[in-house]
Design a protein around this motif. Structure first.
Motif, mmCIF file in Angstrom:
data_model
loop_
_atom_site.group_PDB
_atom_site.id
_atom_site.type_symbol
_atom_site.label_atom_id
_atom_site.label_comp_id
_atom_site.label_asym_id
_atom_site.label_seq_id
_atom_site.Cartn_x
_atom_site.Cartn_y
_atom_site.Cartn_z
ATOM 1 N N PRO A 112 0.833 -1.209 0.000
ATOM 2 C CA PRO A 112 0.000 0.000 0.000
ATOM 3 C C PRO A 112 0.867 1.259 0.000
ATOM 4 O O PRO A 112 1.995 1.271 0.504
ATOM 5 C CB PRO A 112 -0.807 -0.128 1.287
ATOM 6 C CG PRO A 112 -0.014 -1.027 2.166
ATOM 7 C CD PRO A 112 0.706 -1.970 1.253
ATOM 8 N N ALA A 113 0.311 2.333 -0.553
ATOM 9 C CA ALA A 113 1.035 3.613 -0.597
ATOM 10 C C ALA A 113 1.062 4.248 0.789
ATOM 11 O O ALA A 113 0.356 3.822 1.713
ATOM 12 C CB ALA A 113 0.367 4.544 -1.602
ATOM 13 N N LYS A 156 6.098 13.027 10.042
ATOM 14 C CA LYS A 156 5.138 11.918 10.091
ATOM 15 C C LYS A 156 4.906 11.347 8.698
ATOM 16 O O LYS A 156 4.740 10.127 8.531
ATOM 17 C CB LYS A 156 3.833 12.387 10.715
ATOM 18 C CG LYS A 156 3.953 12.691 12.202
ATOM 19 C CD LYS A 156 2.604 13.056 12.784
ATOM 20 C CE LYS A 156 2.713 13.304 14.291
ATOM 21 N NZ LYS A 156 1.420 13.661 14.911
ATOM 22 N N LYS A 157 4.863 12.221 7.694
ATOM 23 C CA LYS A 157 4.719 11.724 6.329
ATOM 24 C C LYS A 157 5.918 10.867 5.936
ATOM 25 O O LYS A 157 5.759 9.823 5.277
ATOM 26 C CB LYS A 157 4.585 12.891 5.355
ATOM 27 C CG LYS A 157 3.237 13.581 5.373
ATOM 28 C CD LYS A 157 3.196 14.679 4.317
ATOM 29 C CE LYS A 157 1.843 15.392 4.309
ATOM 30 N NZ LYS A 157 1.799 16.472 3.294
ATOM 31 N N GLN A 158 7.096 11.285 6.329
ATOM 32 C CA GLN A 158 8.298 10.519 6.004
ATOM 33 C C GLN A 158 8.268 9.147 6.664
ATOM 34 O O GLN A 158 8.744 8.159 6.089
ATOM 35 C CB GLN A 158 9.546 11.295 6.442
ATOM 36 C CG GLN A 158 10.866 10.676 5.987
ATOM 37 C CD GLN A 158 10.977 10.614 4.468
ATOM 38 O OE1 GLN A 158 10.431 11.468 3.754
ATOM 39 N NE2 GLN A 158 11.675 9.595 3.990
ATOM 40 N N HIS A 164 6.195 2.384 3.687
ATOM 41 C CA HIS A 164 5.827 1.930 2.331
ATOM 42 C C HIS A 164 7.029 1.307 1.618
ATOM 43 O O HIS A 164 6.889 0.264 0.951
ATOM 44 C CB HIS A 164 5.288 3.110 1.521
ATOM 45 C CG HIS A 164 5.243 2.851 0.054
ATOM 46 N ND1 HIS A 164 4.353 1.971 -0.523
ATOM 47 C CD2 HIS A 164 6.016 3.348 -0.963
ATOM 48 C CE1 HIS A 164 4.547 1.937 -1.824
ATOM 49 N NE2 HIS A 164 5.548 2.763 -2.125
ATOM 50 N N ASP A 165 8.210 1.925 1.754
ATOM 51 C CA ASP A 165 9.407 1.386 1.100
ATOM 52 C C ASP A 165 9.770 0.005 1.651
ATOM 53 O O ASP A 165 10.155 -0.897 0.884
ATOM 54 C CB ASP A 165 10.576 2.344 1.289
ATOM 55 C CG ASP A 165 10.373 3.652 0.538
ATOM 56 O OD1 ASP A 165 9.557 3.660 -0.408
ATOM 57 O OD2 ASP A 165 11.003 4.665 0.923
ATOM 58 N N GLN A 170 9.703 -5.912 0.752
ATOM 59 C CA GLN A 170 9.214 -7.240 1.145
ATOM 60 C C GLN A 170 8.317 -7.835 0.070
ATOM 61 O O GLN A 170 8.365 -9.046 -0.196
ATOM 62 C CB GLN A 170 8.446 -7.126 2.472
ATOM 63 C CG GLN A 170 7.929 -8.440 3.026
ATOM 64 C CD GLN A 170 9.051 -9.409 3.363
ATOM 65 O OE1 GLN A 170 10.111 -8.979 3.872
ATOM 66 N NE2 GLN A 170 8.851 -10.683 3.077
ATOM 67 N N HIS A 171 7.531 -6.989 -0.565
ATOM 68 C CA HIS A 171 6.649 -7.456 -1.642
ATOM 69 C C HIS A 171 7.460 -7.995 -2.815
ATOM 70 O O HIS A 171 7.093 -9.014 -3.443
ATOM 71 C CB HIS A 171 5.741 -6.315 -2.105
ATOM 72 C CG HIS A 171 4.937 -6.645 -3.322
ATOM 73 N ND1 HIS A 171 5.328 -6.271 -4.598
ATOM 74 C CD2 HIS A 171 3.770 -7.344 -3.470
ATOM 75 C CE1 HIS A 171 4.429 -6.709 -5.463
ATOM 76 N NE2 HIS A 171 3.478 -7.348 -4.811
ATOM 77 N N ALA A 172 8.590 -7.324 -3.126
ATOM 78 C CA ALA A 172 9.429 -7.799 -4.223
ATOM 79 C C ALA A 172 9.987 -9.184 -3.938
ATOM 80 O O ALA A 172 10.025 -10.054 -4.824
ATOM 81 C CB ALA A 172 10.564 -6.801 -4.475
#
Length: 286
Positions: A112-113, A156-158, A164-165, A170-172
């Motif tokens: 997820p983004a 907080k955005k960072q 997400h990164d 992990q998704h890769a």
């Protein structure tokens, strides 16, 4: 003269005598015929006067009554053996699988983004107090999430971006493991199902969005052509839109002599050889 008169008289006498004889014979013949017909008519009259024989009151014995028929032995009916129902053919099974809405195989979902992670955390905070009115509360949270994200601090955005990164890395790894273990025939069927779904969506036969085809990230990339090498080198310094730059570079490539194209052709041939070796290795391992 006298002799002639005597002769004529003798002829007249003979004719009369002959007539008399003939008349006697005819009368005798008539009397004989009448005597014969009279007893025949009398016999016919006697037959007509005989009374008709009385019919007997006894019933006539027919052939069926005299000899009763033997009842034929009932032949057992042959019951036709029921043919087993023909099962679905391979084509029927194939069409059913391709037309199914359920995916045949599904790779791991994408990470997820950062914004989606923020909305999920915000929803977790208010879900406990929502009770039965969760849909309405979630709609309200979704409407206010955009403003809350804009008002969120960069720190907080960072933190959400870093999360997400990490999930993306992990998704890769999960995707590589999935492709290493999946049956490639099932992947081919899934791509056929997605192509048919996309075609129906384009024809507006079904509702929904297009589905991307499954591509193996472990498969070697296809080699670039000589023109692509040339365009990658020259497009970096060009101005204007990519479309206009591509048209200008295409016209320039067509006007180049063979000596000017030679470096790009050599680079394309080298990459094509590397691709063939990598593709052979990939095919042997899968």
């Amino acid at each position: 003269m006298l002799s002639r008169a005597l002769v004529s008289l003798s002829r007249v006498g003979l004719s009369r005598s002959s007539l008399a004889v003939r008349g006697f014979g005819a009368s005798a013949l008539i009397n004989k015929t009448a005597s014969v017909k009279a007893p025949v008519k009398a016999a016919a009259a006697v037959k007509a006067k005989k009374p008709a024989a009385k019919k007997s009151d006894k019933p006539k014995r027919t052939a069926a009554a005299s000899k009763p028929k033997r009842a034929a032995a009932a032949k057992p009916k042959r019951v036709a053996a029921k043919k087993p129902k023909a099962g679905p053919t391979k084509k029927d099974v194939h069409e059913k699988v391709i037309n199914s809405k359920k995916p045949i195989v599904a790779p791991p979902k994408q990470a997820p983004a950062a914004y989606s992670l923020f909305v999920r955390d915000t929803w977790k905070d208010v879900r406990r107090d929502a009770g039965e009115d969760q849909p309405a509360v979630f709609a309200a949270v979704s409407r206010e999430a955009a403003g809350a994200w804009r008002a969120l601090s960069d720190a907080k955005k960072q933190a959400y971006r870093k999360q997400h990164d990490d999930l993306r890395a992990q998704h890769a790894q999960d995707v590589r493991k999935w492709w290493a273990a999946v049956d490639r025939t099932q992947v081919a069927l899934e791509n056929q199902r997605r192509r048919r779904h996309n075609r129906r969506v384009a024809q507006k036969l079904v509702a929904g969005s297009r589905l991307p085809l499954l591509k193996d990230p472990l498969a070697p990339k296809r080699p670039l052509s000589a023109f692509v090498f040339f365009m990658k080198e020259r497009i970096t310094g060009s101005t204007g839109s990519v479309k206009d730059a591509s048209r200008a570079l295409g016209a320039e490539w067509r006007s180049l002599p063979e000596s000017a194209r030679a470096p790009y052709v050599a680079a394309a041939q080298a990459e094509a050889g590397a691709y063939k070796a990598a593709a052979a290795k990939y095919a042997s391992s899968n």
